[in-house]
Design a protein around this motif. Structure first.
Motif, mmCIF file in Angstrom:
data_model
loop_
_atom_site.group_PDB
_atom_site.id
_atom_site.type_symbol
_atom_site.label_atom_id
_atom_site.label_comp_id
_atom_site.label_asym_id
_atom_site.label_seq_id
_atom_site.Cartn_x
_atom_site.Cartn_y
_atom_site.Cartn_z
ATOM 1 N N UNK A 52 3.012 9.995 -9.771
ATOM 2 C CA UNK A 52 2.440 10.203 -10.887
ATOM 3 C C UNK A 52 0.908 9.618 -11.110
ATOM 4 N N UNK A 53 0.006 10.520 -10.620
ATOM 5 C CA UNK A 53 -1.250 10.426 -10.425
ATOM 6 C C UNK A 53 -2.031 9.822 -11.784
ATOM 7 N N UNK A 54 -2.706 8.468 -11.772
ATOM 8 C CA UNK A 54 -3.465 8.328 -12.937
ATOM 9 C C UNK A 54 -4.544 7.385 -12.580
ATOM 10 N N UNK A 55 -5.709 7.083 -13.182
ATOM 11 C CA UNK A 55 -6.853 6.376 -12.789
ATOM 12 C C UNK A 55 -6.337 5.080 -12.491
ATOM 13 N N UNK A 56 -5.356 4.276 -13.265
ATOM 14 C CA UNK A 56 -5.054 2.883 -13.144
ATOM 15 C C UNK A 56 -4.180 2.646 -12.020
ATOM 16 N N UNK A 57 -3.374 3.544 -11.423
ATOM 17 C CA UNK A 57 -2.598 3.586 -10.302
ATOM 18 C C UNK A 57 -3.799 3.735 -9.280
ATOM 19 N N UNK A 58 -4.647 4.696 -9.134
ATOM 20 C CA UNK A 58 -5.573 4.830 -8.325
ATOM 21 C C UNK A 58 -6.516 3.542 -8.095
ATOM 22 N N UNK A 59 -6.695 2.674 -9.092
ATOM 23 C CA UNK A 59 -7.583 1.431 -8.876
ATOM 24 C C UNK A 59 -6.591 0.599 -8.320
ATOM 25 N N UNK A 60 -5.490 0.217 -8.713
ATOM 26 C CA UNK A 60 -4.823 -0.648 -8.139
ATOM 27 C C UNK A 60 -4.425 -0.127 -6.429
ATOM 28 N N UNK A 61 -4.334 1.090 -6.241
ATOM 29 C CA UNK A 61 -3.959 1.343 -4.725
ATOM 30 C C UNK A 61 -5.243 0.978 -4.000
ATOM 31 N N UNK A 62 -6.419 1.197 -4.286
ATOM 32 C CA UNK A 62 -7.771 0.897 -3.836
ATOM 33 C C UNK A 62 -7.745 -0.456 -3.799
ATOM 34 N N UNK A 63 -7.320 -1.264 -4.628
ATOM 35 C CA UNK A 63 -7.590 -2.805 -4.447
ATOM 36 C C UNK A 63 -6.569 -3.452 -3.269
ATOM 37 N N UNK A 64 -5.445 -2.829 -3.238
ATOM 38 C CA UNK A 64 -4.538 -2.950 -2.246
ATOM 39 C C UNK A 64 -5.028 -2.677 -0.844
ATOM 40 N N UNK A 65 -5.837 -1.464 -0.740
ATOM 41 C CA UNK A 65 -6.208 -0.979 0.397
ATOM 42 C C UNK A 65 -7.482 -2.088 1.015
ATOM 43 N N UNK A 66 -8.274 -2.399 -0.056
ATOM 44 C CA UNK A 66 -9.424 -3.381 0.447
ATOM 45 C C UNK A 66 -8.956 -4.711 0.718
ATOM 46 N N UNK A 67 -7.830 -5.094 0.185
ATOM 47 C CA UNK A 67 -7.266 -6.549 0.534
ATOM 48 C C UNK A 67 -6.918 -6.335 1.965
ATOM 49 N N UNK A 68 -6.043 -5.085 2.135
ATOM 50 C CA UNK A 68 -5.777 -5.124 3.690
ATOM 51 C C UNK A 68 -6.717 -5.006 4.630
ATOM 52 N N UNK A 77 0.702 -1.084 -0.242
ATOM 53 C CA UNK A 77 0.004 0.023 -0.054
ATOM 54 C C UNK A 77 0.765 1.414 -0.094
ATOM 55 N N UNK A 78 2.011 1.235 0.915
ATOM 56 C CA UNK A 78 2.752 2.461 1.036
ATOM 57 C C UNK A 78 3.486 2.717 -0.529
ATOM 58 N N UNK A 79 3.984 1.553 -1.223
ATOM 59 C CA UNK A 79 4.714 1.642 -2.565
ATOM 60 C C UNK A 79 3.640 2.055 -3.652
ATOM 61 N N UNK A 80 2.312 1.782 -3.458
ATOM 62 C CA UNK A 80 1.242 2.096 -4.590
ATOM 63 C C UNK A 80 0.960 3.805 -4.120
ATOM 64 N N UNK A 81 1.048 4.013 -2.918
ATOM 65 C CA UNK A 81 0.698 5.518 -2.638
ATOM 66 C C UNK A 81 1.754 6.414 -3.135
ATOM 67 N N UNK A 82 2.846 5.975 -2.819
ATOM 68 C CA UNK A 82 4.066 6.616 -3.282
ATOM 69 C C UNK A 82 4.094 6.698 -4.951
ATOM 70 N N UNK A 83 3.709 5.731 -5.665
ATOM 71 C CA UNK A 83 3.701 5.886 -7.026
ATOM 72 C C UNK A 83 2.435 6.744 -7.374
ATOM 73 N N UNK A 84 1.392 6.816 -6.473
ATOM 74 C CA UNK A 84 0.229 7.622 -6.887
ATOM 75 C C UNK A 84 0.646 8.954 -6.876
#
Length: 214
Positions: A38-54, A28-35
């Motif tokens: 470089x914000x993007x819809x794809x990265x935001x969706x991936x970050x949300x999935x990681x957060x839901x799994x957590x 989650x931390x890595x995905x937030x750093x990437x977001x």
């Protein structure tokens, strides 16, 4: 022996927190750093999935520590929820038939010990049995309640001490929990023929009085 069993249970949950939740937090931390970089819809969706799994992992760990259904709805509902969550978590087909004991309430600690015993039996199935299907039953038999956990796994020889120390401690812990509630524990198994863990728990006086009225 019971304390050792409880400590083993705590170590198992601690390992799950370290291995699963820790890794998911890092992801989650890595995905937030990437977001942020470089914000993007794809990265935001991936970050949300990681957060839901957590979120699901934390819910599962909290449920293992103390299921709300046990206090609020009773043993039958708690066992049904336990089997459903366990099956979903570990991908093993499982069914629970505990409705026959709806309305029967034991003491708070007695219900907790029955619940933990079934939880330990399911944990042993996941770790050692290599089963495809599990069935949990709870029903009234005259002056007691019978709780059974059956699996179709590889089985073992109950009279021989298991070579796996964790399985041995799990079986010892289940026997100690049964003794704490004046219950009787029986384990039937054979190599290649699965296993059945049976717990016989005396009905509390209040439950016997209630049953005579209905």
């Amino acid at each position: 022996r019971l304390v050792n069993s409880q400590e083993e249970e705590r170590r198992r949950i601690a390992r799950e927190i370290h291995d699963e939740v820790g890794q998911q937090m890092t992801a989650l931390r890595i995905n937030i750093e990437l977001l942020v970089a470089g914000p993007s819809p794809e990265q935001a969706t991936l970050t949300l999935k990681v957060a839901e799994t957590l979120d699901r992992s934390i819910d599962f760990l909290a449920w293992q520590l103390r299921p709300a259904a046990l206090d609020q709805l009773g043993l039958a509902s708690a066992l049904t929820s336990l089997v459903s969550q366990w099956s979903s978590r570990f991908g093993i087909a499982a069914v629970c038939r505990a409705a026959p004991i709806n309305g029967i309430r034991f003491g708070r600690e007695d219900e907790a010990n029955v619940y933990r015993l079934v939880q330990e039996a399911l944990h042993n199935v996941y770790k050692h049995a290599h089963a495809d299907r599990v069935e949990v039953r709870a029903k009234r038999r005259d002056d007691h309640v019978l709780v059974e956990v059956r699996d179709d796994g590889r089985g073992f020889l109950p009279d021989d001490p298991p070579q796996d120390t964790r399985l041995h401690l799990g079986l010892v812990g289940m026997r100690e929990r049964a003794a704490l509630i004046d219950g009787e524990l029986h384990i039937e198994s054979a190599l290649g023929r699965g296993a059945t863990v049976s717990l016989r728990v005396p009905l509390p006086p209040a439950a016997e009085s209630w049953l005579r009225k209905v």
